[in-house]
Design a protein around this motif. Structure first.
Motif, mmCIF file in Angstrom:
data_model
loop_
_atom_site.group_PDB
_atom_site.id
_atom_site.type_symbol
_atom_site.label_atom_id
_atom_site.label_comp_id
_atom_site.label_asym_id
_atom_site.label_seq_id
_atom_site.Cartn_x
_atom_site.Cartn_y
_atom_site.Cartn_z
ATOM 1 N N PHE A 17 -30.837 156.222 -58.458
ATOM 2 C CA PHE A 17 -31.479 156.856 -59.617
ATOM 3 C C PHE A 17 -32.968 156.563 -59.557
ATOM 4 O O PHE A 17 -33.390 155.450 -59.842
ATOM 5 C CB PHE A 17 -30.925 156.275 -60.931
ATOM 6 N N PHE A 20 -33.802 153.428 -57.996
ATOM 7 C CA PHE A 20 -32.911 152.303 -58.288
ATOM 8 C C PHE A 20 -31.553 152.552 -57.641
ATOM 9 O O PHE A 20 -30.892 153.553 -57.898
ATOM 10 C CB PHE A 20 -32.749 152.112 -59.802
ATOM 11 N N ALA A 22 -27.972 152.209 -57.493
ATOM 12 C CA ALA A 22 -26.872 151.821 -58.394
ATOM 13 C C ALA A 22 -25.590 151.530 -57.623
ATOM 14 O O ALA A 22 -24.804 150.670 -58.027
ATOM 15 C CB ALA A 22 -26.640 152.906 -59.433
ATOM 16 N N PRO A 41 -20.001 142.303 -63.746
ATOM 17 C CA PRO A 41 -20.929 142.140 -64.870
ATOM 18 C C PRO A 41 -21.599 143.457 -65.260
ATOM 19 O O PRO A 41 -21.530 144.437 -64.521
ATOM 20 C CB PRO A 41 -21.958 141.135 -64.338
ATOM 21 N N ASN A 42 -22.240 143.468 -66.400
ATOM 22 C CA ASN A 42 -22.989 144.642 -66.840
ATOM 23 C C ASN A 42 -23.977 145.072 -65.772
ATOM 24 O O ASN A 42 -24.639 144.238 -65.166
ATOM 25 C CB ASN A 42 -23.768 144.334 -68.121
ATOM 26 N N GLY A 43 -24.044 146.377 -65.536
ATOM 27 C CA GLY A 43 -24.984 146.895 -64.558
ATOM 28 C C GLY A 43 -24.468 146.857 -63.133
ATOM 29 O O GLY A 43 -25.179 147.219 -62.203
ATOM 30 N N ALA A 44 -23.212 146.427 -62.947
ATOM 31 C CA ALA A 44 -22.641 146.301 -61.598
ATOM 32 C C ALA A 44 -22.420 147.647 -60.926
ATOM 33 O O ALA A 44 -22.349 147.728 -59.697
ATOM 34 C CB ALA A 44 -21.319 145.531 -61.660
ATOM 35 N N GLY A 45 -22.297 148.699 -61.728
ATOM 36 C CA GLY A 45 -22.083 150.030 -61.158
ATOM 37 C C GLY A 45 -20.721 150.630 -61.475
ATOM 38 O O GLY A 45 -20.348 151.660 -60.910
ATOM 39 N N LYS A 46 -19.984 150.005 -62.390
ATOM 40 C CA LYS A 46 -18.623 150.465 -62.703
ATOM 41 C C LYS A 46 -18.617 151.888 -63.277
ATOM 42 O O LYS A 46 -17.832 152.737 -62.856
ATOM 43 C CB LYS A 46 -17.954 149.486 -63.683
ATOM 44 N N THR A 47 -19.515 152.109 -64.243
ATOM 45 C CA THR A 47 -19.575 153.437 -64.858
ATOM 46 C C THR A 47 -20.054 154.472 -63.846
ATOM 47 O O THR A 47 -19.514 155.591 -63.788
ATOM 48 C CB THR A 47 -20.528 153.420 -66.076
ATOM 49 N N THR A 48 -21.027 154.109 -63.049
ATOM 50 C CA THR A 48 -21.534 155.023 -62.023
ATOM 51 C C THR A 48 -20.422 155.410 -61.054
ATOM 52 O O THR A 48 -20.302 156.575 -60.665
ATOM 53 C CB THR A 48 -22.714 154.372 -61.259
HETATM 54 P P1 ADP Z 1 -21.731 149.062 -65.396
HETATM 55 O O1 ADP Z 1 -20.881 150.193 -65.874
HETATM 56 O O2 ADP Z 1 -21.063 148.205 -64.375
HETATM 57 O O3 ADP Z 1 -22.275 148.234 -66.525
HETATM 58 P P2 ADP Z 1 -23.560 151.167 -64.615
HETATM 59 O O4 ADP Z 1 -22.849 151.952 -63.590
HETATM 60 O O5 ADP Z 1 -23.601 151.718 -66.003
HETATM 61 O O6 ADP Z 1 -23.014 149.662 -64.637
HETATM 62 O O7 ADP Z 1 -25.062 150.950 -64.178
HETATM 63 C C1 ADP Z 1 -25.436 150.451 -62.911
HETATM 64 C C2 ADP Z 1 -26.942 150.397 -62.855
HETATM 65 O O8 ADP Z 1 -27.467 151.692 -62.716
HETATM 66 C C3 ADP Z 1 -27.558 149.786 -64.101
HETATM 67 O O9 ADP Z 1 -28.624 148.944 -63.706
HETATM 68 C C4 ADP Z 1 -28.077 150.987 -64.853
HETATM 69 O O10 ADP Z 1 -29.231 150.653 -65.597
HETATM 70 C C5 ADP Z 1 -28.389 151.969 -63.742
HETATM 71 N N1 ADP Z 1 -28.189 153.367 -64.178
HETATM 72 C C6 ADP Z 1 -27.042 153.920 -64.559
HETATM 73 N N2 ADP Z 1 -27.192 155.227 -64.854
HETATM 74 C C7 ADP Z 1 -28.506 155.508 -64.646
HETATM 75 C C8 ADP Z 1 -29.320 156.686 -64.770
HETATM 76 N N3 ADP Z 1 -28.815 157.852 -65.151
HETATM 77 N N4 ADP Z 1 -30.627 156.566 -64.475
HETATM 78 C C9 ADP Z 1 -31.159 155.392 -64.066
HETATM 79 N N5 ADP Z 1 -30.457 154.255 -63.929
HETATM 80 C C10 ADP Z 1 -29.144 154.299 -64.215
#
Ligand code: ADP
Length: 248
Positions: A17, A20, A22, A41-48
Motif C-alpha cells: 500500500f 508499505f 502489508a 498482533p494488530n497490523g500483522a496482515g490478517k485483514t489484508t
Molecule cells: P491486521 O488485520 O492483522 O490487524 P491489517 O491487514 O489490517 O492487519 O493491516 C496490515 C498493515 O497494513 C497495517 O499496518 C495497516 O496499517 C496496513 N494497511 C492495511 N490496509 C491499508 C490500506 N488500505 N492502505 C494503507 N495501509 C494499509
C-alpha cells in the motif's frame, strides 16, 4: 476428494500500500474441510489476507489458487463469492427491519438473480434448508422476530446462517465470537467443529481460549509474513512467537 487436498493455495502473495508492505511473499495452504485459525498482533496482515482472498485487495504479485484450478487474484469480489467463498466481518450486518427468516430467504436468493430476489418463491428444498439452518443456529423460535430485536450473539449466528444458506465451500470469519456471552462462544465453537469437514473455515481470532477449543491448525502472521504454523501448542512453544506476539 481427499481430506488433504488443498481448497486454497496462496503462493508468494505480496501486497503493497503506497510503499508499505502489508504482505510479503505469503505462502499458505488450507486443506479441504480444515478449520484454520489465523492469529497475530494488530497490523500483522490478517485483514489484508482475507481481503486478497475475497478480491477486495489485489496483490502486486502472487497467486491464490482455489479448488486447485482458479486463481482468485484474477477475479472480482462477486465472481469470487459465486465460487462458494463466504466472508463474515466482525460486526454483524443483518437486515434489522426484516424477520430472521426473511434475512435467510434474502441471503438464499441473492446469489441467484437480483431481479427475481424479492418475488421468487422458495422451493420446498430451500424451505427445508432454511429450517435446518434455523435449528442449527438455535434460532427456530426466533424465526418470525425482527432481526433488530435479537441479541448481539443471535445476530452473529444469523449472519453465519446467511452465509450457510448459500452452501459455501470456504468460509472466512473475522473474530466470530467477539462480544458473545460464554454460552454463545461455547456454542460457536461446537458449531464450527460441526461445519468443518463439510466446509473449510479460516477464522481470524484474538481470543486464545477460543482458538484452543476450535483449531486444528494455527497460522501466526507477523509483519505480513507467516511466522509459525502448527497446532496451538506448537506455535505457543515457538520462541519467535513468544517473543513477538505472546510477549511472555
Ligand atoms: P491486521 O488485520 O492483522 O490487524 P491489517 O491487514 O489490517 O492487519 O493491516 C496490515 C498493515 O497494513 C497495517 O499496518 C495497516 O496499517 C496496513 N494497511 C492495511 N490496509 C491499508 C490500506 N488500505 N492502505 C494503507 N495501509 C494499509
Amino acid at each position: 476428494r481427499n481430506q488433504t487436498d488443498p481448497v486454497l493455495q496462496l503462493e508468494n502473495i505480496n501486497v503493497n500500500f503506497d510503499g508499505f508492505q502489508a504482505l510479503t511473499d505469503l505462502t499458505l495452504n488450507i486443506g479441504v474441510g480444515e478449520l484454520r485459525c489465523i492469529i497475530g498482533p494488530n497490523g500483522a496482515g490478517k485483514t489484508t489476507l482475507m481481503d486478497v482472498i475475497t478480491g477486495k485487495t489485489r496483490p502486486q504479485s502472487g497467486r491464490a489458487i482455489y479448488d486447485q484450478s482458479t486463481d482468485l487474484t484474477t477475479l472480482d469480489p462477486i465472481a469470487i463469492a459465486r465460487q462458494g467463498i463466504g466472508r463474515k466481518f466482525q460486526k454483524p450486518t443483518v437486515f434489522e427491519a426484516l424477520t430472521v427468516e426473511e434475512n435467510l430467504e434474502l441471503a438464499l436468493k441473492s446469489d441467484k438473480s437480483v431481479w427475481g430476489t424479492l418475488r421468487a418463491r422458495l422451493t420446498g428444498e430451500q424451505r427445508d434448508r432454511i429450517d435446518e439452518i434455523l435449528a442449527l443456529l438455535r434460532l427456530s423460535n426466533e424465526r418470525g422476530r425482527r432481526a433488530g430485536l435479537l441479541s448481539h450473539g443471535q445476530k452473529q449466528f444469523l449472519e453465519i446462517g446467511m452465509l450457510l444458506v448459500q452452501e459455501p465451500h470456504l468460509l472466512l470469519l473475522d473474530e466470530p465470537a467477539a462480544g458473545m456471552t460464554d454460552a454463545e462462544t461455547e456454542y460457536t465453537a461446537e458449531l464450527f467443529r460441526q461445519l468443518a469437514g463439510k466446509h473449510s473455515l479460516m477464522v481470524v481470532e484474538h481470543d486464545m481460549g477460543f482458538v484452543e477449543t476450535i483449531a486444528d491448525r494455527v497460522t501466526v502472521l507477523h509483519q505480513g509474513r507467516v511466522l509459525a504454523q502448527g497446532s496451538l501448542r506448537e506455535v505457543q512453544a515457538n520462541e519467535q512467537v513468544i517473543e513477538v506476539y505472546l510477549g511472555r
